[in-house]
Design an enzyme around this catalytic site. Sequence first.
Site, PDB file in Angstrom:
ATOM      1  N   HIS A  19     -27.687  27.435   7.044  1.00 50.36           N
ATOM      2  CA  HIS A  19     -26.603  28.140   7.743  1.00 50.36           C
ATOM      3  C   HIS A  19     -25.304  27.313   7.672  1.00 50.36           C
ATOM      4  O   HIS A  19     -24.231  27.857   7.403  1.00 50.36           O
ATOM      5  CB  HIS A  19     -26.945  28.336   9.234  1.00 50.36           C
ATOM      6  CG  HIS A  19     -28.070  29.274   9.510  1.00 50.36           C
ATOM      7  ND1 HIS A  19     -29.083  28.982  10.388  1.00 50.36           N
ATOM      8  CD2 HIS A  19     -28.339  30.528   9.042  1.00 50.36           C
ATOM      9  CE1 HIS A  19     -29.927  30.004  10.455  1.00 50.36           C
ATOM     10  NE2 HIS A  19     -29.501  30.953   9.640  1.00 50.36           N
ATOM     11  N   LYS A  43     -36.354  40.476  21.498  1.00 43.93           N
ATOM     12  CA  LYS A  43     -36.899  39.288  20.830  1.00 43.93           C
ATOM     13  C   LYS A  43     -36.490  38.035  21.601  1.00 43.93           C
ATOM     14  O   LYS A  43     -35.335  37.638  21.567  1.00 43.93           O
ATOM     15  CB  LYS A  43     -36.342  39.241  19.403  1.00 43.93           C
ATOM     16  CG  LYS A  43     -37.187  38.447  18.443  1.00 43.93           C
ATOM     17  CD  LYS A  43     -36.722  38.693  17.012  1.00 43.93           C
ATOM     18  CE  LYS A  43     -36.351  37.404  16.314  1.00 43.93           C
ATOM     19  NZ  LYS A  43     -35.703  37.595  15.021  1.00 43.93           N
ATOM     20  N   ARG A  92     -30.612  33.786  -0.152  1.00 46.88           N
ATOM     21  CA  ARG A  92     -31.456  32.655  -0.557  1.00 46.88           C
ATOM     22  C   ARG A  92     -32.173  32.974  -1.865  1.00 46.88           C
ATOM     23  O   ARG A  92     -31.810  32.501  -2.920  1.00 46.88           O
ATOM     24  CB  ARG A  92     -32.466  32.332   0.549  1.00 46.88           C
ATOM     25  CG  ARG A  92     -31.827  31.683   1.766  1.00 46.88           C
ATOM     26  CD  ARG A  92     -32.764  31.616   2.919  1.00 46.88           C
ATOM     27  NE  ARG A  92     -33.209  32.951   3.308  1.00 46.88           N
ATOM     28  CZ  ARG A  92     -33.916  33.227   4.388  1.00 46.88           C
ATOM     29  NH1 ARG A  92     -34.294  32.266   5.191  1.00 46.88           N
ATOM     30  NH2 ARG A  92     -34.247  34.471   4.671  1.00 46.88           N
ATOM     31  N   SER A 130     -35.010  29.489   9.918  1.00 43.78           N
ATOM     32  CA  SER A 130     -35.163  28.990  11.289  1.00 43.78           C
ATOM     33  C   SER A 130     -36.631  29.007  11.690  1.00 43.78           C
ATOM     34  O   SER A 130     -37.104  28.105  12.385  1.00 43.78           O
ATOM     35  CB  SER A 130     -34.349  29.857  12.257  1.00 43.78           C
ATOM     36  OG  SER A 130     -32.973  29.744  11.985  1.00 43.78           O
TER      37      SER A 130
END
Length: 163
Positions: A19, A43, A92, A130
């Site tokens: 990030h 969440k 990515r 993460s």
Amino acid sequence: MRSDVCVYAGSFDPITSGHLDIIERGAAIFPKMIVAILRNPSKKGAFSIEERLGMLRKSCAHVSNVTFDSFDGLLVDYMRKVDAGVILRGLRAVSDFESEFQMAQLNRQMNSDVETFFLMTSPKHAYLSSSAVREIASFGGDISEFVPAPIVAEVAIALRKEQ
Ligand code: PNS
């Protein structure tokens, strides 16, 4: 909407070195960047929104044209609210492409003034997420390569499971 203002939105639970790479490179392109954390009531994160904001601020202290915020609801509505015309995303691997393509198309259908701008993640961060950081830290693994230096200890201590 302003095309010189980009929004880098995400969960940042916690911010990773990947990030930070996107933030630094995006901030070198756009005059102004807002890093915005999604407040997702369905969440529960590992870190609270306040903790995540704190870690973002510490990690990005050297980047002068970045501000931090949180939002709920649709990202395109938030873009309108802050008058920002560009969504910044990091790509990515090829596996990211399909969901990112869908999100970019739908966001542009909902608000045609918003463009999505992609940066390819630096290869050394291509497999970082993460959730992987949370898992490694929970088992006491070394995360110093995976999160920005100013937050390594904080993340390691917070996530390490009692053995
Ligand atoms: O960290 P992430 O999971 O990659 O972030 C995804 C995020 C927050 C950018 C995305 O889930 C989002 O924009 N959520 C807000 C709700 C929304 O606008 N959904 C429509 C997407 S088509």
